[in-house]
Design a protein around this motif. Structure first.
Motif, PDB file in Angstrom:
ATOM      1  N   ASN A 126       0.831  -1.213   0.000  1.00 35.21           N
ATOM      2  CA  ASN A 126       0.000   0.000   0.000  1.00 35.21           C
ATOM      3  C   ASN A 126       0.866   1.265   0.000  1.00 35.21           C
ATOM      4  O   ASN A 126       0.579   2.232  -0.694  1.00 35.21           O
ATOM      5  N   ARG A 127       1.938   1.252   0.766  1.00 38.24           N
ATOM      6  CA  ARG A 127       2.760   2.454   0.895  1.00 38.24           C
ATOM      7  C   ARG A 127       3.751   2.644  -0.247  1.00 38.24           C
ATOM      8  O   ARG A 127       4.343   3.713  -0.372  1.00 38.24           O
ATOM      9  N   THR A 128       3.971   1.605  -1.050  1.00 42.69           N
ATOM     10  CA  THR A 128       5.000   1.737  -2.094  1.00 42.69           C
ATOM     11  C   THR A 128       4.428   1.637  -3.507  1.00 42.69           C
ATOM     12  O   THR A 128       5.188   1.653  -4.477  1.00 42.69           O
ATOM     13  N   SER A 129       3.094   1.498  -3.633  1.00 43.21           N
ATOM     14  CA  SER A 129       2.523   1.414  -4.979  1.00 43.21           C
ATOM     15  C   SER A 129       1.782   2.701  -5.319  1.00 43.21           C
ATOM     16  O   SER A 129       1.359   3.439  -4.420  1.00 43.21           O
ATOM     17  N   HIS A 130       1.629   2.940  -6.586  1.00 47.95           N
ATOM     18  CA  HIS A 130       0.951   4.151  -7.065  1.00 47.95           C
ATOM     19  C   HIS A 130      -0.437   4.268  -6.447  1.00 47.95           C
ATOM     20  O   HIS A 130      -1.239   3.345  -6.550  1.00 47.95           O
ATOM     21  N   GLY A 131      -0.727   5.380  -5.808  1.00 46.36           N
ATOM     22  CA  GLY A 131      -2.044   5.645  -5.238  1.00 46.36           C
ATOM     23  C   GLY A 131      -2.416   4.670  -4.130  1.00 46.36           C
ATOM     24  O   GLY A 131      -3.575   4.582  -3.745  1.00 46.36           O
ATOM     25  N   GLY A 132      -1.446   3.921  -3.609  1.00 49.01           N
ATOM     26  CA  GLY A 132      -1.734   2.964  -2.537  1.00 49.01           C
ATOM     27  C   GLY A 132      -2.572   1.784  -3.010  1.00 49.01           C
ATOM     28  O   GLY A 132      -3.159   1.056  -2.204  1.00 49.01           O
ATOM     29  N   ILE A 133      -2.600   1.581  -4.352  1.00 46.90           N
ATOM     30  CA  ILE A 133      -3.493   0.556  -4.907  1.00 46.90           C
ATOM     31  C   ILE A 133      -2.944  -0.850  -4.649  1.00 46.90           C
ATOM     32  O   ILE A 133      -1.788  -1.149  -4.940  1.00 46.90           O
ATOM     33  N   LEU A 134      -3.812  -1.711  -4.106  1.00 50.34           N
ATOM     34  CA  LEU A 134      -3.398  -3.071  -3.776  1.00 50.34           C
ATOM     35  C   LEU A 134      -3.743  -4.060  -4.887  1.00 50.34           C
ATOM     36  O   LEU A 134      -3.203  -5.156  -4.935  1.00 50.34           O
ATOM     37  N   ALA A 135      -4.659  -3.654  -5.783  1.00 54.52           N
ATOM     38  CA  ALA A 135      -5.115  -4.583  -6.826  1.00 54.52           C
ATOM     39  C   ALA A 135      -3.964  -4.948  -7.755  1.00 54.52           C
ATOM     40  O   ALA A 135      -3.022  -4.173  -7.918  1.00 54.52           O
ATOM     41  N   LYS A 136      -4.092  -6.142  -8.367  1.00 52.26           N
ATOM     42  CA  LYS A 136      -3.066  -6.609  -9.315  1.00 52.26           C
ATOM     43  C   LYS A 136      -2.869  -5.569 -10.415  1.00 52.26           C
ATOM     44  O   LYS A 136      -3.809  -4.930 -10.858  1.00 52.26           O
ATOM     45  N   GLY A 137      -1.634  -5.412 -10.858  1.00 53.35           N
ATOM     46  CA  GLY A 137      -1.380  -4.487 -11.962  1.00 53.35           C
ATOM     47  C   GLY A 137      -0.966  -3.103 -11.493  1.00 53.35           C
ATOM     48  O   GLY A 137      -0.566  -2.275 -12.300  1.00 53.35           O
ATOM     49  N   SER A 138      -1.060  -2.845 -10.182  1.00 47.95           N
ATOM     50  CA  SER A 138      -0.652  -1.516  -9.710  1.00 47.95           C
ATOM     51  C   SER A 138       0.881  -1.463  -9.737  1.00 47.95           C
ATOM     52  O   SER A 138       1.565  -2.401  -9.340  1.00 47.95           O
ATOM     53  N   GLY A 139       1.407  -0.351 -10.212  1.00 44.67           N
ATOM     54  CA  GLY A 139       2.862  -0.223 -10.319  1.00 44.67           C
ATOM     55  C   GLY A 139       3.471   0.344  -9.051  1.00 44.67           C
ATOM     56  O   GLY A 139       2.792   0.960  -8.237  1.00 44.67           O
ATOM     57  N   ARG A 140       4.769   0.113  -8.916  1.00 46.20           N
ATOM     58  CA  ARG A 140       5.481   0.702  -7.771  1.00 46.20           C
ATOM     59  C   ARG A 140       5.757   2.183  -8.047  1.00 46.20           C
ATOM     60  O   ARG A 140       5.881   2.592  -9.192  1.00 46.20           O
ATOM     61  N   LEU A 141       5.885   2.928  -6.980  1.00 50.44           N
ATOM     62  CA  LEU A 141       6.228   4.352  -7.091  1.00 50.44           C
ATOM     63  C   LEU A 141       7.653   4.466  -7.626  1.00 50.44           C
ATOM     64  O   LEU A 141       8.594   4.100  -6.926  1.00 50.44           O
ATOM     65  N   ARG A 142       7.809   4.927  -8.854  1.00 49.65           N
ATOM     66  CA  ARG A 142       9.170   5.047  -9.392  1.00 49.65           C
ATOM     67  C   ARG A 142       9.760   6.393  -9.002  1.00 49.65           C
ATOM     68  O   ARG A 142      10.859   6.475  -8.490  1.00 49.65           O
TER      69      ARG A 142
END
Ligand SMILES: C[S@@+](CC[C@H](N)C(=O)[O-])C[C@H]1O[C@@H](n2cnc3c(N)ncnc32)[C@H](O)[C@@H]1O
Length: 251
Positions: free
Chosen positions: A85-101
């Motif tokens: 949650n803290r390291t993906s774009h928009g805190g999205i947990l669903a499959k396909g969410s990208g990491r914060l680059r």
């Protein structure tokens, strides 16, 4: 008693408990990853989780290793959920969410990783945990269970997938919902309820079919765009006199 059948991060239940607006909260969540966090907390492992967060050295390598590890046990699963949650774009947990680059200030995966703050929030929960009844289950069943309780107030924040809306599908692993059944169940609630939805024609029609009041509320999303959300209730006369002064922000 407050019932939050689509708990997610449970901000309304937690606020109501901390502010002593509700004596008890019943929270339900169907997503096993999110449920693991709540189970970890209510089973007395909030401090363990706080220590796990404080002891984690976040970098690309440790993150990939942690998130690809098998989800063993509630506590580790809870930690993985928070980390994702803290390291993906928009805190999205669903499959396909990208990491914060790049993330905030170009800090990438570390831009929303505040271990001390997260740990403190978990420690704070210790004080209200005895007043939380958490259920890993279908929110619709939970509404049915508590619908006849006159002392129960419901805050209902379902995934926004009615009327062909795609946002809920992208945001949540569990986004499919029988919206018509949800509205019918709301009609059986003896106490009060407040429900939030994306503003679509289909949602307005369902609300009016059941004789519910609805109101459009301006809010800003994470991209600072102003959008309208619909607030639906059996009776909303109280809201006119207590209109919130600020705009609601999406987490
Ligand atoms: C709009 S979010 C709720 C956000 C919440 N108000 C908060 O403070 O974070 C909807 C949540 O409902 C969950 N959900 C989806 N279908 C569900 C179901 N049938 N029963 C219970 N929870 C469900 C999703 O996993 C998601 O966490």
């Amino acid at each position: 008693m407050l019932v939050e059948p689509f708990a997610g991060g449970g901000i309304i239940s937690l606020t109501a408990l901390f502010e002593n607006i509700a004596e008890r909260a019943v929270m339900a969540e169907i997503d096993p990853d999110i449920a693991a966090v709540w189970k970890c907390v209510v089973e007395g492992n909030a401090l363990w989780l706080a220590d796990r967060i404080l002891g984690f050295d976040l970098n690309w390598e440790s993150l990939e290793k942690e998130l690809s590890a098998p989800r063993e046990g509630t506590r580790e699963r809870a930690f993985q959920t928070i980390l994702k949650n803290r390291t993906s774009h928009g805190g999205i947990l669903a499959k396909g969410s990208g990491r914060l680059r790049r993330g905030e200030n170009g800090k990438g995966i570390r831009s929303r990783w505040y271990p001390e703050t997260l740990a403190q929030r978990l420690r704070n929960l210790e004080g209200i945990v005895p007043r939380i009844h958490f259920l890993e289950s279908d929110g619709l069943e939970v509404i049915q269970t508590y619908s006849e309780r006159k002392d129960a107030a419901f805050f209902i924040d379902p995934p926004y997938t009615a009327g062909g809306k795609k946002a809920g599908k992208r945001l949540y692993t569990h986004s499919e919902l029988d919206h018509k059944r949800l509205f019918s169940l709301c009609g059986t609630i003896e106490g009060g309820f407040l429900m939030t939805y994306d503003k679509t024609e289909e949602v307005i029609q369902m609300a009016e079919k059941h004789g519910f009041h609805h109101k459009s509320i301006a809010m800003r999303n994470t991209h600072h765009a102003t959008m309208n959300e619909l607030v639906i209730a059996k009776d909303m006369t109280w809201l006119d006199g207590n209109r919130p002064s600020g705009r609601r922000r999406m987490p």
